[in-house]
Design a protein around this motif. Structure first.
Motif, PDB file in Angstrom:
ATOM      1  N   ILE A  33      35.822  41.907  31.224  1.00 13.34           N
ATOM      2  CA  ILE A  33      36.444  42.186  32.524  1.00 13.34           C
ATOM      3  C   ILE A  33      37.944  42.349  32.315  1.00 13.34           C
ATOM      4  O   ILE A  33      38.565  41.569  31.580  1.00 13.34           O
ATOM      5  CB  ILE A  33      36.177  41.047  33.523  1.00 13.34           C
ATOM      6  N   THR A  34      38.484  43.347  32.949  1.00 15.81           N
ATOM      7  CA  THR A  34      39.889  43.700  32.773  1.00 15.81           C
ATOM      8  C   THR A  34      40.614  43.686  34.112  1.00 15.81           C
ATOM      9  O   THR A  34      40.073  44.157  35.114  1.00 15.81           O
ATOM     10  CB  THR A  34      40.015  45.094  32.158  1.00 15.81           C
ATOM     11  N   TRP A  35      41.822  43.168  34.109  1.00 10.37           N
ATOM     12  CA  TRP A  35      42.715  43.276  35.271  1.00 10.37           C
ATOM     13  C   TRP A  35      43.726  44.395  34.998  1.00 10.37           C
ATOM     14  O   TRP A  35      44.350  44.440  33.941  1.00 10.37           O
ATOM     15  CB  TRP A  35      43.474  41.983  35.525  1.00 10.37           C
ATOM     16  N   TYR A  36      43.847  45.272  35.978  1.00 10.17           N
ATOM     17  CA  TYR A  36      44.886  46.291  35.988  1.00 10.17           C
ATOM     18  C   TYR A  36      45.705  46.096  37.262  1.00 10.17           C
ATOM     19  O   TYR A  36      45.270  45.453  38.204  1.00 10.17           O
ATOM     20  CB  TYR A  36      44.284  47.696  36.032  1.00 10.17           C
ATOM     21  N   ARG A  37      46.856  46.708  37.287  1.00  9.82           N
ATOM     22  CA  ARG A  37      47.649  46.734  38.507  1.00  9.82           C
ATOM     23  C   ARG A  37      48.274  48.102  38.674  1.00  9.82           C
ATOM     24  O   ARG A  37      48.487  48.838  37.698  1.00  9.82           O
ATOM     25  CB  ARG A  37      48.717  45.646  38.498  1.00  9.82           C
ATOM     26  N   GLN A  38      48.580  48.420  39.909  1.00 10.49           N
ATOM     27  CA  GLN A  38      49.232  49.694  40.190  1.00 10.49           C
ATOM     28  C   GLN A  38      50.243  49.492  41.295  1.00 10.49           C
ATOM     29  O   GLN A  38      49.889  49.084  42.414  1.00 10.49           O
ATOM     30  CB  GLN A  38      48.224  50.769  40.569  1.00 10.49           C
ATOM     31  N   VAL A  47      46.811  44.826  32.520  1.00  7.76           N
ATOM     32  CA  VAL A  47      47.437  43.510  32.606  1.00  7.76           C
ATOM     33  C   VAL A  47      46.832  42.541  31.589  1.00  7.76           C
ATOM     34  O   VAL A  47      47.551  41.908  30.823  1.00  7.76           O
ATOM     35  CB  VAL A  47      47.277  42.929  34.032  1.00  7.76           C
ATOM     36  N   ALA A  48      45.511  42.422  31.605  1.00  8.11           N
ATOM     37  CA  ALA A  48      44.846  41.471  30.724  1.00  8.11           C
ATOM     38  C   ALA A  48      43.353  41.751  30.722  1.00  8.11           C
ATOM     39  O   ALA A  48      42.829  42.364  31.656  1.00  8.11           O
ATOM     40  CB  ALA A  48      45.099  40.039  31.193  1.00  8.11           C
ATOM     41  N   ASP A  61      52.417  42.677  27.246  1.00 14.37           N
ATOM     42  CA  ASP A  61      53.646  41.957  26.915  1.00 14.37           C
ATOM     43  C   ASP A  61      54.405  41.544  28.177  1.00 14.37           C
ATOM     44  O   ASP A  61      55.066  40.508  28.198  1.00 14.37           O
ATOM     45  CB  ASP A  61      54.545  42.828  26.043  1.00 14.37           C
ATOM     46  N   SER A  62      54.290  42.350  29.210  1.00 13.92           N
ATOM     47  CA  SER A  62      55.042  42.090  30.436  1.00 13.92           C
ATOM     48  C   SER A  62      54.592  40.829  31.169  1.00 13.92           C
ATOM     49  O   SER A  62      55.330  40.301  32.000  1.00 13.92           O
ATOM     50  CB  SER A  62      54.943  43.293  31.380  1.00 13.92           C
ATOM     51  N   VAL A  63      53.386  40.347  30.865  1.00 16.97           N
ATOM     52  CA  VAL A  63      52.868  39.167  31.569  1.00 16.97           C
ATOM     53  C   VAL A  63      52.566  38.008  30.622  1.00 16.97           C
ATOM     54  O   VAL A  63      52.246  36.907  31.086  1.00 16.97           O
ATOM     55  CB  VAL A  63      51.608  39.509  32.388  1.00 16.97           C
ATOM     56  N   LYS A  64      52.655  38.248  29.338  1.00 16.34           N
ATOM     57  CA  LYS A  64      52.314  37.218  28.355  1.00 16.34           C
ATOM     58  C   LYS A  64      53.178  35.975  28.568  1.00 16.34           C
ATOM     59  O   LYS A  64      54.391  36.076  28.739  1.00 16.34           O
ATOM     60  CB  LYS A  64      52.505  37.777  26.949  1.00 16.34           C
ATOM     61  N   GLY A  65      52.521  34.834  28.577  1.00 16.41           N
ATOM     62  CA  GLY A  65      53.228  33.584  28.790  1.00 16.41           C
ATOM     63  C   GLY A  65      53.356  33.194  30.252  1.00 16.41           C
ATOM     64  O   GLY A  65      53.718  32.056  30.566  1.00 16.41           O
ATOM     65  N   ARG A  66      53.062  34.110  31.142  1.00 17.17           N
ATOM     66  CA  ARG A  66      53.151  33.825  32.584  1.00 17.17           C
ATOM     67  C   ARG A  66      51.780  33.902  33.265  1.00 17.17           C
ATOM     68  O   ARG A  66      51.529  33.166  34.219  1.00 17.17           O
ATOM     69  CB  ARG A  66      54.087  34.823  33.277  1.00 17.17           C
ATOM     70  N   PHE A  67      50.921  34.787  32.782  1.00 13.71           N
ATOM     71  CA  PHE A  67      49.603  34.985  33.374  1.00 13.71           C
ATOM     72  C   PHE A  67      48.534  34.412  32.438  1.00 13.71           C
ATOM     73  O   PHE A  67      48.666  34.479  31.209  1.00 13.71           O
ATOM     74  CB  PHE A  67      49.308  36.467  33.584  1.00 13.71           C
ATOM     75  N   THR A  68      47.469  33.905  33.046  1.00 14.05           N
ATOM     76  CA  THR A  68      46.334  33.415  32.280  1.00 14.05           C
ATOM     77  C   THR A  68      45.050  33.936  32.901  1.00 14.05           C
ATOM     78  O   THR A  68      44.811  33.744  34.102  1.00 14.05           O
ATOM     79  CB  THR A  68      46.304  31.883  32.259  1.00 14.05           C
ATOM     80  N   ILE A  69      44.234  34.585  32.078  1.00 18.14           N
ATOM     81  CA  ILE A  69      42.948  35.082  32.542  1.00 18.14           C
ATOM     82  C   ILE A  69      41.862  34.117  32.088  1.00 18.14           C
ATOM     83  O   ILE A  69      41.927  33.589  30.970  1.00 18.14           O
ATOM     84  CB  ILE A  69      42.686  36.515  32.023  1.00 18.14           C
ATOM     85  N   MET A  77      32.585  34.793  37.983  1.00 19.55           N
ATOM     86  CA  MET A  77      33.935  34.944  38.496  1.00 19.55           C
ATOM     87  C   MET A  77      34.921  35.104  37.342  1.00 19.55           C
ATOM     88  O   MET A  77      34.751  34.508  36.280  1.00 19.55           O
ATOM     89  CB  MET A  77      34.355  33.718  39.306  1.00 19.55           C
ATOM     90  N   VAL A  78      35.948  35.900  37.591  1.00 22.49           N
ATOM     91  CA  VAL A  78      37.085  35.998  36.680  1.00 22.49           C
ATOM     92  C   VAL A  78      38.332  35.686  37.497  1.00 22.49           C
ATOM     93  O   VAL A  78      38.445  36.095  38.656  1.00 22.49           O
ATOM     94  CB  VAL A  78      37.184  37.385  36.042  1.00 22.49           C
ATOM     95  N   TYR A  79      39.246  34.977  36.872  1.00 30.31           N
ATOM     96  CA  TYR A  79      40.465  34.556  37.553  1.00 30.31           C
ATOM     97  C   TYR A  79      41.692  35.063  36.811  1.00 30.31           C
ATOM     98  O   TYR A  79      41.672  35.232  35.586  1.00 30.31           O
ATOM     99  CB  TYR A  79      40.525  33.033  37.649  1.00 30.31           C
ATOM    100  N   LEU A  80      42.747  35.274  37.551  1.00 27.76           N
ATOM    101  CA  LEU A  80      44.038  35.599  36.950  1.00 27.76           C
ATOM    102  C   LEU A  80      45.069  34.678  37.580  1.00 27.76           C
ATOM    103  O   LEU A  80      45.460  34.861  38.740  1.00 27.76           O
ATOM    104  CB  LEU A  80      44.411  37.067  37.177  1.00 27.76           C
ATOM    105  N   GLN A  81      45.454  33.668  36.820  1.00 29.37           N
ATOM    106  CA  GLN A  81      46.497  32.754  37.268  1.00 29.37           C
ATOM    107  C   GLN A  81      47.844  33.364  36.931  1.00 29.37           C
ATOM    108  O   GLN A  81      48.125  33.649  35.766  1.00 29.37           O
ATOM    109  CB  GLN A  81      46.348  31.398  36.588  1.00 29.37           C
ATOM    110  N   MET A  82      48.652  33.549  37.933  1.00 29.51           N
ATOM    111  CA  MET A  82      49.940  34.211  37.748  1.00 29.51           C
ATOM    112  C   MET A  82      51.046  33.233  38.123  1.00 29.51           C
ATOM    113  O   MET A  82      51.133  32.805  39.279  1.00 29.51           O
ATOM    114  CB  MET A  82      50.018  35.466  38.619  1.00 29.51           C
ATOM    115  N   ASN A  83      51.857  32.883  37.150  1.00 32.36           N
ATOM    116  CA  ASN A  83      52.972  31.961  37.359  1.00 32.36           C
ATOM    117  C   ASN A  83      54.294  32.674  37.132  1.00 32.36           C
ATOM    118  O   ASN A  83      54.352  33.729  36.504  1.00 32.36           O
ATOM    119  CB  ASN A  83      52.847  30.772  36.407  1.00 32.36           C
TER     120      ASN A  83
END
Length: 111
Positions: A33-38, A47-48, A61-69, A77-83
């Motif tokens: 499962i993949t997350w994209y954004r537009q 994204v991940a 690279d733009s989300v590494k260290g801040r987002f967790t899939i 279910m798939v989750y994307l934790q965005m900090n």
């Protein structure tokens, strides 16, 4: 295949959101499962993604260290934790399974 995203909203810079993707209609446990954004006026951005059973995750690279899939195979279910969200994270976020996607969920980061 059905994918339904939720969890978006308006958040201040530095804040957090947790996106969810509810999946059905396919063998979830073996699917990547993949997350994209537009963002408006921009191309779709990867994204991940998370491979089956969550053994393999990869991030832009733009989300590494801040987002967790993550995923819960029992709940499909798939989750994307965005900090530490930034204004440049503002976009509609979609979860994908191959070429299938949901309706998306809007994330707006603004003060």
């Amino acid at each position: 295949v059905q994918l339904v995203e939720s969890g978006g909203g308006l958040v201040q810079p530095g804040g957090s959101l947790r996106l969810s993707c509810a999946a059905s209609g396919f063998t979830f446990s073996v699917s990547t499962i993949t997350w994209y954004r537009q963002a408006p006026g921009k191309e779709r951005e990867w994204v991940a993604h998370i491979a089956n059973a969550g053994r393999s995750t990869h991030y832009a690279d733009s989300v590494k260290g801040r987002f967790t899939i993550s995923r819960d195979n029992a709940k499909k279910m798939v989750y994307l934790q965005m900090n530490n969200l930034k204004p440049e994270d503002t976009a509609v976020y979609y979860c994908y399974k191959d070429n299938y996607r949901g309706q998306g969920t809007q994330v707006t980061v603004s003060s």
